[in-house]
Design a protein around this motif. Structure first.
Motif, PDB file in Angstrom:
ATOM      1  N   ILE A   1      26.357  15.050  27.798  1.00 16.36           N
ATOM      2  CA  ILE A   1      25.970  14.447  26.361  1.00 16.36           C
ATOM      3  C   ILE A   1      26.067  13.089  26.401  1.00 16.36           C
ATOM      4  CG2 ILE A   1      26.963  14.311  24.049  1.00 16.36           C
ATOM      5  CD1 ILE A   1      28.013  17.228  24.247  1.00 16.36           C
ATOM      6  N   THR A   2      27.215  12.396  26.876  1.00 14.18           N
ATOM      7  CA  THR A   2      27.155  11.035  26.800  1.00 14.18           C
ATOM      8  C   THR A   2      26.353  10.177  27.765  1.00 14.18           C
ATOM      9  OG1 THR A   2      29.122  11.041  28.160  1.00 14.18           O
ATOM     10  CG2 THR A   2      29.552  11.195  25.759  1.00 14.18           C
TER      11      THR A   2
ATOM     12  N   VAL B   1      23.337  14.897  17.052  1.00  6.42           N
ATOM     13  CA  VAL B   1      24.723  13.916  16.854  1.00  6.42           C
ATOM     14  C   VAL B   1      25.757  14.989  17.317  1.00  6.42           C
ATOM     15  CG1 VAL B   1      26.224  12.888  15.341  1.00  6.42           C
ATOM     16  CG2 VAL B   1      23.713  12.526  15.095  1.00  6.42           C
TER      17      VAL B   1
ATOM     18  N   LYS C   1      23.220   9.901  28.457  1.00 10.30           N
ATOM     19  CA  LYS C   1      22.185   9.154  28.419  1.00 10.30           C
ATOM     20  C   LYS C   1      22.027   8.931  26.873  1.00 10.30           C
ATOM     21  CE  LYS C   1      19.288  11.036  31.914  1.00 10.30           C
ATOM     22  NZ  LYS C   1      18.055  12.065  32.160  1.00 10.30           N
ATOM     23  N   ALA C   2      23.394   8.873  26.125  1.00 17.07           N
ATOM     24  CA  ALA C   2      23.448   8.658  24.673  1.00 17.07           C
ATOM     25  C   ALA C   2      23.086   7.230  24.202  1.00 17.07           C
ATOM     26  CB  ALA C   2      24.789   8.868  24.395  1.00 17.07           C
ATOM     27  N   ARG C   3      22.449   7.155  23.105  1.00 16.87           N
ATOM     28  CA  ARG C   3      22.060   5.783  22.603  1.00 16.87           C
ATOM     29  C   ARG C   3      23.304   5.129  21.848  1.00 16.87           C
ATOM     30  NH1 ARG C   3      16.937   6.011  20.120  1.00 16.87           N
ATOM     31  NH2 ARG C   3      15.460   7.017  21.477  1.00 16.87           N
ATOM     32  N   GLN C   4      24.288   6.070  21.576  1.00 20.29           N
ATOM     33  CA  GLN C   4      25.554   5.490  21.120  1.00 20.29           C
ATOM     34  C   GLN C   4      26.666   6.580  21.458  1.00 20.29           C
ATOM     35  OE1 GLN C   4      26.100   2.667  19.827  1.00 20.29           O
ATOM     36  NE2 GLN C   4      23.810   2.319  19.350  1.00 20.29           N
ATOM     37  N   CYS C   5      27.963   6.146  21.767  1.00 22.97           N
ATOM     38  CA  CYS C   5      28.766   7.107  22.213  1.00 22.97           C
ATOM     39  C   CYS C   5      30.118   6.393  22.369  1.00 22.97           C
ATOM     40  CB  CYS C   5      28.663   7.728  23.645  1.00 22.97           C
ATOM     41  SG  CYS C   5      28.588   6.515  24.974  1.00 22.97           S
TER      42      CYS C   5
ATOM     43  N   TYR D   1      16.588  14.361  17.328  1.00 20.56           N
ATOM     44  CA  TYR D   1      17.805  13.598  17.086  1.00 20.56           C
ATOM     45  C   TYR D   1      18.872  14.568  16.998  1.00 20.56           C
ATOM     46  CZ  TYR D   1      14.881   9.548  15.160  1.00 20.56           C
ATOM     47  OH  TYR D   1      14.041   8.435  15.005  1.00 20.56           O
TER      48      TYR D   1
ATOM     49  N   SER E   1      28.949  11.089  20.041  1.00 19.82           N
ATOM     50  CA  SER E   1      27.725  10.910  20.809  1.00 19.82           C
ATOM     51  C   SER E   1      26.515  11.021  20.060  1.00 19.82           C
ATOM     52  CB  SER E   1      27.698  11.739  21.900  1.00 19.82           C
ATOM     53  OG  SER E   1      26.355  11.419  22.877  1.00 19.82           O
ATOM     54  N   ALA E   2      25.469  10.347  20.047  1.00 20.61           N
ATOM     55  CA  ALA E   2      24.122  10.180  19.277  1.00 20.61           C
ATOM     56  C   ALA E   2      23.248  10.116  20.310  1.00 20.61           C
ATOM     57  CB  ALA E   2      24.286   9.422  18.220  1.00 20.61           C
ATOM     58  N   ARG E   3      22.052  10.781  20.345  1.00 20.53           N
ATOM     59  CA  ARG E   3      21.094  10.643  21.218  1.00 20.53           C
ATOM     60  C   ARG E   3      19.865  11.524  21.077  1.00 20.53           C
ATOM     61  NH1 ARG E   3      22.262  13.660  26.952  1.00 20.53           N
ATOM     62  NH2 ARG E   3      20.207  13.447  27.152  1.00 20.53           N
TER      63      ARG E   3
END
Length: 240
Positions: free
Chosen positions: A195-196, A229, A198-202, A227, A171-173
């Protein structure tokens, strides 16, 4: 009178220009020094293995002679993240202090004061500055992009007991600095869902609980955003 005013204004402009040039030069030299110090640490204390990252060897015995607060080494292949990890007395200890205990605007990479030094917590929070020259945790911002997120999916933390924790990024957000996600003592499934959400990537990970890491850096100067991760422990490998 007009000629005097013109000369005064010209003098002021020259002074402003010289001061600005000095400031830019100082920033440039500071960044170059940070890059040099980081490269020297890798060159001095790490025996690299290009083919298998987990076979890199970190000389913790000598590294801890230089600074006893070193508790690990963080490495993400094909990024600029290749740094010793510290734990200070509190979260300010290595915020603006280098490995040599001298003032350093880049600080060091360090774990939260709430965390144990052996990365055994259910969630270990790791901080690093987002330096404009690309050092420390600057590369975390690129995890918001799909290609980078997918390609830089493994995080390696080398430990003084001659083992390596390998984490899978999931996850990255962007979060606020005061986010309740900065904690340990989590309920694994609930926390992963948070965590996931509202993640930008997951990507999906196992429902089976395993230790997590939370890499955190500033979003931008003056911003309260960060940021972040997240990685899940995939395996621990004992080195020979």
């Amino acid at each position: 009178m007009k000629e005097l005013v013109r000369k005064i204004l010209l003098f002021i402009c020259v002074c402003v220009f010289c001061y600005s040039a000095y400031q830019l030069l100082d920033i440039y030299l500071n960044y170059k020094n940070i890059e040099k110090q980081s490269a020297e640490l890798v060159e001095t204390y790490v025996k690299d293995s290009k083919e298998k990252p987990e076979e890199r060897v970190v000389d913790f015995k000598e590294l801890q002679k230089k600074n006893k607060d070193v508790i690990g080494w963080l490495y993400i292949p094909d990024t600029n993240i290749d740094e010793p990890i510290f734990k200070g007395e509190n979260n300010n200890t290595y915020l603006r202090t280098g490995i040599d205990h001298r003032s350093n605007s880049a600080g060091q990479v360090f774990i939260d004061e709430i965390n144990n030094i052996d990365f055994s917590d259910d969630n270990t929070i790791i901080y690093g500055h987002n330096m404009k020259n690309g050092s420390r945790f600057h590369n975390l911002r690129y995890y918001m992009e799909k290609k980078f997120f997918e390609e830089k999916s493994l995080v390696y933390i080398f430990l003084p007991n001659q083992s390596v924790n390998i984490y899978e990024v999931f996850s990255a957000r962007v979060v606020d600095a005061s986010s309740h996600l900065y904690r340990k003592g989590i309920d694994y499934k609930t926390y992963v869902k948070e965590i996931t959400s509202k993640a930008r990537q997951c990507k999906e990970i196992s429902d089976e609980a395993a230790p997590l890491i939370m890499l955190s850096t500033c979003y931008d100067a003056g911003s309260d955003d960060r940021y972040v991760v997240f990685g899940r422990l995939k395996e621990n490998i004992k080195q020979k």
